[in-house]
Scaffold this motif. Structure first.
Motif, PDB file in Angstrom:
ATOM      1  N   ASP A   4       6.053  -5.722  -1.718  1.00  0.00           N
ATOM      2  CA  ASP A   4       4.652  -5.418  -1.432  1.00  0.00           C
ATOM      3  C   ASP A   4       4.043  -4.443  -2.428  1.00  0.00           C
ATOM      4  O   ASP A   4       2.869  -4.088  -2.301  1.00  0.00           O
ATOM      5  CB  ASP A   4       4.514  -4.851  -0.016  1.00  0.00           C
ATOM      6  N   GLU A   5       4.841  -3.982  -3.381  1.00  0.00           N
ATOM      7  CA  GLU A   5       4.358  -3.003  -4.357  1.00  0.00           C
ATOM      8  C   GLU A   5       4.303  -3.624  -5.747  1.00  0.00           C
ATOM      9  O   GLU A   5       5.295  -4.208  -6.214  1.00  0.00           O
ATOM     10  CB  GLU A   5       5.281  -1.782  -4.373  1.00  0.00           C
ATOM     11  N   ASP A  14       1.152  -0.932  -0.910  1.00  0.00           N
ATOM     12  CA  ASP A  14       1.533  -1.211   0.473  1.00  0.00           C
ATOM     13  C   ASP A  14       1.155  -0.079   1.432  1.00  0.00           C
ATOM     14  O   ASP A  14       1.510  -0.118   2.615  1.00  0.00           O
ATOM     15  CB  ASP A  14       3.020  -1.517   0.578  1.00  0.00           C
TER      16      ASP A  14
END
Length: 250
Positions: A4-5, A14
């Motif tokens: 998510d980063e 995130d």
């Protein structure tokens, strides 16, 4: 890998409070720079998860383990207890099942104590070094924190003859006492280095080198049965270990 980063864009994609934590985090500099400037982290990690069956160097205990590198110590090997506690929270919140703590201090501190309790509540296994001393004295009968906490697996070091490390068989004395849970090899342990001095492998001593062997064993257990709880993994390790003379130093 934190999917998510987005790496190196300077944004906390995130919204977890850590910018660019794609592959771990540096709690000293509050950055994504996890390069090893001491060798200790690389050595410990290699004992857990170095690739094997490749005719190179040495083999990790659980060579398919996934590592979440969290940097809390500087180039001199010093770390703040606050940074260690924050790293424990991060590891737990981001899915770590077992945390390697090849570090410690002789003082009990609230931040550390609370983070350890949090990990235990979430079912995460914490494994920590009992501690090393260069000379005798009463302090060798006191474990370092966080190893001295009841909910942490405290690991001491043995030599090739399965004897607890002392000045008679090692360059250090492995701390021991009533809260010592396990011992594992910690004398002349071959491990990887960061390569900054030209050598790719070296031999290391200390309870720090014993801890990752227990961590690797825990990871192997989980790989065999992913439904095990943290408590069941700890129980399996403790019940299957042989007692070694002089673990308590009574």
């Amino acid at each position: 890998v934190n999917e998510d980063e987005i790496p190196n864009n300077g944004i906390d994609d995130d919204n977890n409070g850590y910018v660019d934590d794609r592959n771990g985090y540096n709690f000293i500099k509050a950055s994504s720079d996890i390069d090893d400037d001491n060798d200790h982290g690389t050595a410990v990690t290699s004992i857990i998860a170095a690739n094997t069956n490749n005719k190179t160097g040495m083999a990790g205990v659980c060579w398919q383990a996934t590592i979440m590198p969290l940097k809390v110590a500087n180039a001199n090997g010093s770390a703040s207890l606050f940074d260690i506690a924050q790293a424990i929270y991060y590891a737990v919140d981001n899915g770590a099942k077992v945390v390697n703590l090849s570090l410690g201090a002789l003082v009990d501190q609230e931040d550390m104590r609370e983070s350890v309790a949090y990990a235990a509540e979430k079912g995460v296994v914490l494994v920590a070094a009992a501690g090393n001393s260069e000379s005798g004295g009463q302090k060798v009968n006191s474990l370092y924190y966080p190893a001295n906490y009841q909910t942490v697996l405290a690991v001491g070091a043995t030599d090739k003859n399965d004897e607890v490390a002392s000045l008679g068989n090692a360059s250090f004395i492995s701390h021991r006492g009533k809260n010592l849970d396990l011992v594992a090899p910690g004398v002349d342990i071959l491990a990887a280095t960061s390569g900054k001095d030209g050598d790719l492998y070296a031999k290391y001593d200390g309870t720090s080198m014993a801890v990752p062997q227990v961590v690797g064993a825990a990871a192997l257990l989980w790989d065999k049965n992913k439904n095990l709880t943290g408590g069941e993994v700890e129980a399996a390790l403790l019940l299957s270990a042989e007692k070694v003379d002089d673990m308590t130093a009574d």
